[in-house]
Design a protein around this motif. Structure first.
Motif, PDB file in Angstrom:
ATOM      1  N   ILE A  34       0.841  -1.205   0.000  1.00 11.67           N
ATOM      2  CA  ILE A  34       0.000   0.000   0.000  1.00 11.67           C
ATOM      3  C   ILE A  34       0.872   1.250   0.000  1.00 11.67           C
ATOM      4  CG2 ILE A  34      -1.623   1.360   1.396  1.00 11.67           C
ATOM      5  CD1 ILE A  34      -2.746  -1.408   2.375  1.00 11.67           C
ATOM      6  N   LEU A  35       1.856   1.291   0.879  1.00 10.80           N
ATOM      7  CA  LEU A  35       2.725   2.466   0.984  1.00 10.80           C
ATOM      8  C   LEU A  35       3.540   2.679  -0.288  1.00 10.80           C
ATOM      9  CD1 LEU A  35       3.856   1.999   4.673  1.00 10.80           C
ATOM     10  CD2 LEU A  35       2.399   3.847   3.794  1.00 10.80           C
ATOM     11  N   ARG A  36       3.974   1.600  -0.929  1.00 12.63           N
ATOM     12  CA  ARG A  36       4.704   1.721  -2.193  1.00 12.63           C
ATOM     13  C   ARG A  36       3.833   2.389  -3.247  1.00 12.63           C
ATOM     14  NH1 ARG A  36       4.206  -1.266  -6.696  1.00 12.63           N
ATOM     15  NH2 ARG A  36       3.063  -2.770  -5.452  1.00 12.63           N
ATOM     16  N   ARG A  37       2.562   1.974  -3.308  1.00  7.56           N
ATOM     17  CA  ARG A  37       1.625   2.570  -4.268  1.00  7.56           C
ATOM     18  C   ARG A  37       1.438   4.055  -3.977  1.00  7.56           C
ATOM     19  NH1 ARG A  37      -3.571  -0.002  -3.483  1.00  7.56           N
ATOM     20  NH2 ARG A  37      -2.111  -1.615  -3.014  1.00  7.56           N
ATOM     21  N   TRP A  38       1.283   4.408  -2.700  1.00  9.03           N
ATOM     22  CA  TRP A  38       1.122   5.815  -2.332  1.00  9.03           C
ATOM     23  C   TRP A  38       2.370   6.619  -2.669  1.00  9.03           C
ATOM     24  CZ3 TRP A  38      -1.390   5.081   3.175  1.00  9.03           C
ATOM     25  CH2 TRP A  38      -2.682   4.579   3.010  1.00  9.03           C
ATOM     26  N   LEU A  39       3.547   6.011  -2.464  1.00  2.76           N
ATOM     27  CA  LEU A  39       4.803   6.679  -2.803  1.00  2.76           C
ATOM     28  C   LEU A  39       4.896   6.901  -4.309  1.00  2.76           C
ATOM     29  CD1 LEU A  39       7.593   7.788  -1.999  1.00  2.76           C
ATOM     30  CD2 LEU A  39       8.451   5.431  -2.173  1.00  2.76           C
ATOM     31  N   GLU A  40       4.526   5.903  -5.093  1.00  2.00           N
ATOM     32  CA  GLU A  40       4.523   6.047  -6.552  1.00  2.00           C
ATOM     33  C   GLU A  40       3.584   7.171  -6.980  1.00  2.00           C
ATOM     34  OE1 GLU A  40       3.454   2.140  -7.889  1.00  2.00           O
ATOM     35  OE2 GLU A  40       5.497   1.390  -7.677  1.00  2.00           O
ATOM     36  N   ASP A  41       2.377   7.200  -6.400  1.00  2.41           N
ATOM     37  CA  ASP A  41       1.421   8.263  -6.722  1.00  2.41           C
ATOM     38  C   ASP A  41       1.996   9.632  -6.354  1.00  2.41           C
ATOM     39  OD1 ASP A  41      -0.376   6.305  -7.547  1.00  2.41           O
ATOM     40  OD2 ASP A  41      -1.634   6.457  -5.741  1.00  2.41           O
ATOM     41  N   TYR A  42       2.606   9.724  -5.186  1.00  2.40           N
ATOM     42  CA  TYR A  42       3.197  10.978  -4.714  1.00  2.40           C
ATOM     43  C   TYR A  42       4.299  11.437  -5.666  1.00  2.40           C
ATOM     44  CZ  TYR A  42       5.942  14.118  -1.744  1.00  2.40           C
ATOM     45  OH  TYR A  42       6.657  15.176  -1.258  1.00  2.40           O
ATOM     46  N   ARG A  43       5.165  10.516  -6.045  1.00  4.06           N
ATOM     47  CA  ARG A  43       6.254  10.872  -6.956  1.00  4.06           C
ATOM     48  C   ARG A  43       5.735  11.231  -8.338  1.00  4.06           C
ATOM     49  NH1 ARG A  43      10.901   6.606  -5.072  1.00  4.06           N
ATOM     50  NH2 ARG A  43      11.778   7.945  -3.449  1.00  4.06           N
ATOM     51  N   ASP A  44       4.693  10.533  -8.785  1.00  6.38           N
ATOM     52  CA  ASP A  44       4.088  10.875 -10.079  1.00  6.38           C
ATOM     53  C   ASP A  44       3.544  12.299 -10.043  1.00  6.38           C
ATOM     54  OD1 ASP A  44       4.673   8.414 -11.187  1.00  6.38           O
ATOM     55  OD2 ASP A  44       2.641   7.610 -10.943  1.00  6.38           O
ATOM     56  N   ASP A  45       2.893  12.653  -8.937  1.00  7.76           N
ATOM     57  CA  ASP A  45       2.362  14.014  -8.793  1.00  7.76           C
ATOM     58  C   ASP A  45       3.473  15.054  -8.818  1.00  7.76           C
ATOM     59  OD1 ASP A  45      -0.184  12.973  -8.660  1.00  7.76           O
ATOM     60  OD2 ASP A  45      -0.369  13.184  -6.479  1.00  7.76           O
ATOM     61  N   LEU A  46       4.644  14.680  -8.302  1.00  7.35           N
ATOM     62  CA  LEU A  46       5.795  15.595  -8.297  1.00  7.35           C
ATOM     63  C   LEU A  46       6.555  15.561  -9.610  1.00  7.35           C
ATOM     64  CD1 LEU A  46       7.405  14.918  -4.795  1.00  7.35           C
ATOM     65  CD2 LEU A  46       6.023  16.883  -5.468  1.00  7.35           C
TER      66      LEU A  46
END
Length: 113
Positions: free
Chosen positions: A86-98
């Motif tokens: 779950i956290l990996r997915r959230w990190l990917e989403d966060y980095r994609d947004d950045l």
């Protein structure tokens, strides 16, 4: 396999505020105060866990315990591998947004088989 780099990225690069926000009603009560993000400590239940923006680690000024993103998910009742997923997915989403496609967050960094 879960790599050391992935765990470091989840712990250090994924903002605690994002994790708490994504947990929604299942997460701890939180607030932004005096420039710091604070939330209800999962250990003592006081609203004294304050995130240090330099290291992304929450420290409770009541019970003196530290909490990171992975700890928070485990204390919310998740098992380790699902929590990291779950956290990996959230990190990917966060980095994609950045606009920051860092390799340690890609889907090849986690193999659960």
């Amino acid at each position: 396999m879960i790599t050391r780099e992935l765990l470091r990225a989840i712990r250090n690069d994924l903002p605690m505020k994002l994790t708490v926000t994504r947990l929604g009603q299942h997460g701890p009560i939180s607030k932004q105060s005096d420039g710091y993000f604070r939330f209800q400590c999962p250990h003592c239940k006081e609203l004294r866990a304050t995130v240090n923006p330099k290291n992304n680690l929450a420290h409770c000024f009541c019970c003196q315990k530290n909490t990171n993103n992975i700890d928070l998910m485990l204390l919310q009742g998740h098992d380790f591998v699902p929590a990291v997923t779950i956290l990996r997915r959230w990190l990917e989403d966060y980095r994609d947004d950045l606009g920051d496609p860092t390799p340690s967050a890609n889907s090849d960094s986690l193999q659960t088989s």
